[in-house]
Design a protein around this motif. Structure first.
Motif, PDB file in Angstrom:
ATOM      1  N   LEU A   1      -5.783   0.043  -5.005  1.00  0.00           N
ATOM      2  CA  LEU A   1      -7.002   0.261  -5.778  1.00  0.00           C
ATOM      3  C   LEU A   1      -7.824   1.380  -5.149  1.00  0.00           C
ATOM      4  CD1 LEU A   1      -8.853  -0.715  -8.110  1.00  0.00           C
ATOM      5  CD2 LEU A   1      -9.942  -2.235  -6.443  1.00  0.00           C
ATOM      6  N   ALA A   2      -7.919   1.403  -3.827  1.00  0.00           N
ATOM      7  CA  ALA A   2      -8.665   2.456  -3.136  1.00  0.00           C
ATOM      8  C   ALA A   2      -8.064   3.824  -3.424  1.00  0.00           C
ATOM      9  CB  ALA A   2      -8.693   2.188  -1.638  1.00  0.00           C
ATOM     10  N   HIS A   3      -6.748   3.894  -3.458  1.00  0.00           N
ATOM     11  CA  HIS A   3      -6.040   5.141  -3.751  1.00  0.00           C
ATOM     12  C   HIS A   3      -6.435   5.654  -5.139  1.00  0.00           C
ATOM     13  CE1 HIS A   3      -1.812   7.226  -3.442  1.00  0.00           C
ATOM     14  NE2 HIS A   3      -2.730   8.054  -3.886  1.00  0.00           N
TER      15      HIS A   3
ATOM     16  N   GLY B   1       5.479  -0.131  -1.793  1.00  0.00           N
ATOM     17  CA  GLY B   1       4.114  -0.091  -1.293  1.00  0.00           C
ATOM     18  C   GLY B   1       3.191   0.551  -2.308  1.00  0.00           C
ATOM     19  N   GLN B   2       1.884   0.444  -2.068  1.00  0.00           N
ATOM     20  CA  GLN B   2       0.875   0.974  -2.982  1.00  0.00           C
ATOM     21  C   GLN B   2       1.114   0.499  -4.408  1.00  0.00           C
ATOM     22  OE1 GLN B   2      -1.453   1.503  -0.954  1.00  0.00           O
ATOM     23  NE2 GLN B   2      -2.145   3.474  -1.746  1.00  0.00           N
ATOM     24  N   ARG B   3       1.524  -0.750  -4.537  1.00  0.00           N
ATOM     25  CA  ARG B   3       1.859  -1.284  -5.847  1.00  0.00           C
ATOM     26  C   ARG B   3       0.644  -1.312  -6.774  1.00  0.00           C
ATOM     27  NH1 ARG B   3       6.355  -3.923  -6.596  1.00  0.00           N
ATOM     28  NH2 ARG B   3       5.445  -5.677  -7.745  1.00  0.00           N
ATOM     29  N   LEU B   4      -0.535  -1.521  -6.208  1.00  0.00           N
ATOM     30  CA  LEU B   4      -1.737  -1.613  -7.025  1.00  0.00           C
ATOM     31  C   LEU B   4      -2.377  -0.253  -7.300  1.00  0.00           C
ATOM     32  CD1 LEU B   4      -3.262  -4.884  -5.557  1.00  0.00           C
ATOM     33  CD2 LEU B   4      -1.963  -4.576  -7.680  1.00  0.00           C
ATOM     34  N   SER B   5      -1.714   0.817  -6.857  1.00  0.00           N
ATOM     35  CA  SER B   5      -2.144   2.156  -7.287  1.00  0.00           C
ATOM     36  C   SER B   5      -1.630   2.446  -8.690  1.00  0.00           C
ATOM     37  CB  SER B   5      -1.639   3.233  -6.323  1.00  0.00           C
ATOM     38  OG  SER B   5      -0.242   3.432  -6.470  1.00  0.00           O
ATOM     39  N   VAL B   6      -0.718   1.618  -9.166  1.00  0.00           N
ATOM     40  CA  VAL B   6      -0.096   1.724 -10.502  1.00  0.00           C
ATOM     41  C   VAL B   6       0.100   3.186 -10.911  1.00  0.00           C
ATOM     42  CG1 VAL B   6      -0.621  -0.546 -11.444  1.00  0.00           C
ATOM     43  CG2 VAL B   6      -2.392   1.175 -11.527  1.00  0.00           C
ATOM     44  N   SER B   7       0.968   3.859 -10.161  1.00  0.00           N
ATOM     45  CA  SER B   7       1.210   5.291 -10.384  1.00  0.00           C
ATOM     46  C   SER B   7       2.326   5.495 -11.399  1.00  0.00           C
ATOM     47  CB  SER B   7       1.535   5.966  -9.049  1.00  0.00           C
ATOM     48  OG  SER B   7       0.470   5.823  -8.141  1.00  0.00           O
ATOM     49  N   ASN B   8       2.104   5.007 -12.600  1.00  0.00           N
ATOM     50  CA  ASN B   8       3.104   5.032 -13.660  1.00  0.00           C
ATOM     51  C   ASN B   8       3.274   6.432 -14.234  1.00  0.00           C
ATOM     52  OD1 ASN B   8       2.072   2.369 -13.256  1.00  0.00           O
ATOM     53  ND2 ASN B   8       2.923   1.705 -15.193  1.00  0.00           N
ATOM     54  N   ALA B   9       4.442   6.671 -14.846  1.00  0.00           N
ATOM     55  CA  ALA B   9       4.698   7.932 -15.530  1.00  0.00           C
ATOM     56  C   ALA B   9       3.864   8.025 -16.797  1.00  0.00           C
ATOM     57  CB  ALA B   9       6.178   8.047 -15.874  1.00  0.00           C
TER      58      ALA B   9
ATOM     59  N   ARG C   1       3.856  -1.100   4.498  1.00  0.00           N
ATOM     60  CA  ARG C   1       4.471  -0.664   3.240  1.00  0.00           C
ATOM     61  C   ARG C   1       3.569   0.314   2.493  1.00  0.00           C
ATOM     62  NH1 ARG C   1       4.477  -4.131  -0.265  1.00  0.00           N
ATOM     63  NH2 ARG C   1       3.650  -6.034   0.706  1.00  0.00           N
ATOM     64  N   ASN C   2       2.275   0.018   2.467  1.00  0.00           N
ATOM     65  CA  ASN C   2       1.344   0.893   1.761  1.00  0.00           C
ATOM     66  C   ASN C   2       1.228   2.251   2.435  1.00  0.00           C
ATOM     67  OD1 ASN C   2       0.749  -1.012  -0.209  1.00  0.00           O
ATOM     68  ND2 ASN C   2      -1.027  -1.807   0.868  1.00  0.00           N
ATOM     69  N   LEU C   3       1.094   2.251   3.762  1.00  0.00           N
ATOM     70  CA  LEU C   3       0.924   3.517   4.458  1.00  0.00           C
ATOM     71  C   LEU C   3       2.204   4.347   4.425  1.00  0.00           C
ATOM     72  CD1 LEU C   3      -1.320   3.901   7.548  1.00  0.00           C
ATOM     73  CD2 LEU C   3       0.484   5.519   7.056  1.00  0.00           C
ATOM     74  N   ARG C   4       3.339   3.678   4.537  1.00  0.00           N
ATOM     75  CA  ARG C   4       4.607   4.407   4.447  1.00  0.00           C
ATOM     76  C   ARG C   4       4.755   5.073   3.089  1.00  0.00           C
ATOM     77  NH1 ARG C   4       8.100   6.917   7.691  1.00  0.00           N
ATOM     78  NH2 ARG C   4       7.045   8.458   6.427  1.00  0.00           N
ATOM     79  N   THR C   5       4.326   4.390   2.025  1.00  0.00           N
ATOM     80  CA  THR C   5       4.402   4.960   0.676  1.00  0.00           C
ATOM     81  C   THR C   5       3.459   6.145   0.540  1.00  0.00           C
ATOM     82  OG1 THR C   5       5.005   2.796  -0.221  1.00  0.00           O
ATOM     83  CG2 THR C   5       4.215   4.443  -1.789  1.00  0.00           C
TER      84      THR C   5
END
Length: 405
Positions: free
Chosen positions: A88-90, A197-205, A371-375
């Motif tokens: 979410l922060a991302h 990781g960063q699953r909640l950034s929802v970086s969808n196409a 996981r989040n930071l690695r992503t």
């Protein structure tokens, strides 16, 4: 009480009240983060929580209906939120940066779009940059424009009300910046974000298929990337802003890992059999581990803030934007990003040496920090960033502006 790793009697007295708001939001999000992160669904309720605290309007000037805060204040808010909910922060950090640049361009259309953004608390995402060939735009005979774009991933896209689009005109070859309402026909967001990781950034196409926009949705026009013309001064600061945002995210995630590991050790930790102490917090190896990584993370945070001061001075006109000053700022930011990434990856992995085997249970969610930071770290290769820095230090070579520097 704040959850900073170290108190600072010099700066804490001038601490922005927005940081306390971010702390409260983090406290409200923390009980559900492990479940929400495992599910990976778009964090719409969490976004509404941000709206309820008026956090979406943070960087919008007061005269346009916002809170009138600096981008660096907003970046600190993302750092604080990243301790709990890095995805979410991302997405929020990206929103702040898109909005900031619409404000900086200061066009009549842009001001009206920002007024609407503040009034309706709209959330922004983007198709990315035309440096990467991600879209085109052409004038429509009856007025307005037609936008086409195809982006493999776009942070926050399922949450967005508006897309900040950067496309090259097929009419004149220039770089057009527009706001595209995500409810328009031809806008589609895929359901394909499945990173570890960063699953909640929802970086969808996302795809924009012949999307018709009004002339009033045009924000600014600049020289085309690769045209040989120098980028517009303010436009040249966009990529360094995002690069620095990654530094803030790296620091926030690392702080979150240490803070949650600290809470775990205090509540559940056990000293090692041969440590000679009865409490985990008295175990000399655990104490040394927290001391080492907290010191490194704090040092990295200071480096990120130092780079932010230079970026803010450039954006605010205190320092003229020239190829030299822009390049110097970009290298300060690159250095801060490299250090924050390495320090953060070390800290998010090392916490398990203090928390022990039982802390690896899924219900604790301590693995999400690494996981989040690695992503986040995979956005652009560290090796190339180090080579860029080496060219600057050894030969004085300034980075050529691109989608990554």
């Amino acid at each position: 009480m704040t959850r900073e790793l170290f108190a600072n009697p010099l700066t804490d007295s001038a601490r922005s009240p927005w940081f306390d708001v971010a702390e409260r939001v983090g406290d409200e999000l923390r009980p559900s983060i492990v479940e929400r992160e495992a599910e990976g669904a778009p964090p719409r309720d969490a976004l509404d929580l941000l709206r309820s605290y008026d956090l979406l309007n943070l960087v919008i000037p007061a005269e346009l209906g916002g809170a009138g805060q600096s981008w660096s204040t907003a970046a600190e808010v993302t750092r604080i939120l990243a301790r709990t909910d890095a995805g979410l922060a991302h997405a929020l950090g990206y929103h702040y940066t898109w909005v900031r640049f619409v404000v900086l361009y200061d066009s009549a259309n842009g001001r009206e779009i920002i007024r609407r953004t503040a009034r309706e608390q709209l959330f922004w995402a983007s198709i990315g940059s035309a440096f990467g060939g991600s879209g085109s735009i052409r004038a429509e005979a009856g007025g307005g424009y037609i936008v086409d774009a195809d982006r493999g991933f776009a942070t926050g896209s399922p949450l967005a009300d508006l897309f900040f689009t950067q496309t090259v005109s097929t009419d004149d070859g220039r770089f057009y910046l527009t706001a595209v309402d995500t409810s328009l026909p031809g806008v589609s967001v895929a359901d394909d974000w499945d990173a570890f990781g960063q699953r909640l950034s929802v970086s969808n196409a996302i795809v924009l298929d012949s999307v018709h926009i009004a002339a009033s949705d045009l924000i600014a026009i600049f020289p085309a990337p690769g045209s040989g013309e120098p980028p517009a001064p303010l436009q040249s600061l966009m990529i360094p802003s995002f690069q620095l945002l990654f530094g803030y995210l790296n620091v926030g995630i690392a702080e979150g890992a240490l803070l949650e590991a600290r809470d775990y050790v205090r509540e559940h930790g056990r000293p090692w059999l041969h440590s000679g102490v009865e409490r985990a917090v008295d175990d000399p190896h655990i104490r040394a581990l927290f001391g080492e990584h907290a010191a490194k993370v704090a040092g990295s945070a200071a480096q990120v803030r130092s780079a932010a001061e230079v970026l803010e001075a450039l954006a605010g006109g205190d320092i003229p934007i020239t190829p030299e000053t822009r390049g110097q700022a970009a290298e300060l930011i690159a250095a801060a990003k490299v250090v924050s990434q390495r320090v953060g990856l070390d800290a998010t992995s090392a916490i398990f040496e203090a928390t022990g085997a039982r802390s690896s249970a899924r219900r604790h969610g301590l693995d999400r920090f690494w996981r989040n930071l690695r992503t986040v770290s995979l956005h652009d290769p560290l090796a190339h960033k180090l080579t860029e820095l080496g060219d600057y230090v050894l030969k004085g070579v300034l980075p050529v502006p691109s989608v990554y520097r």
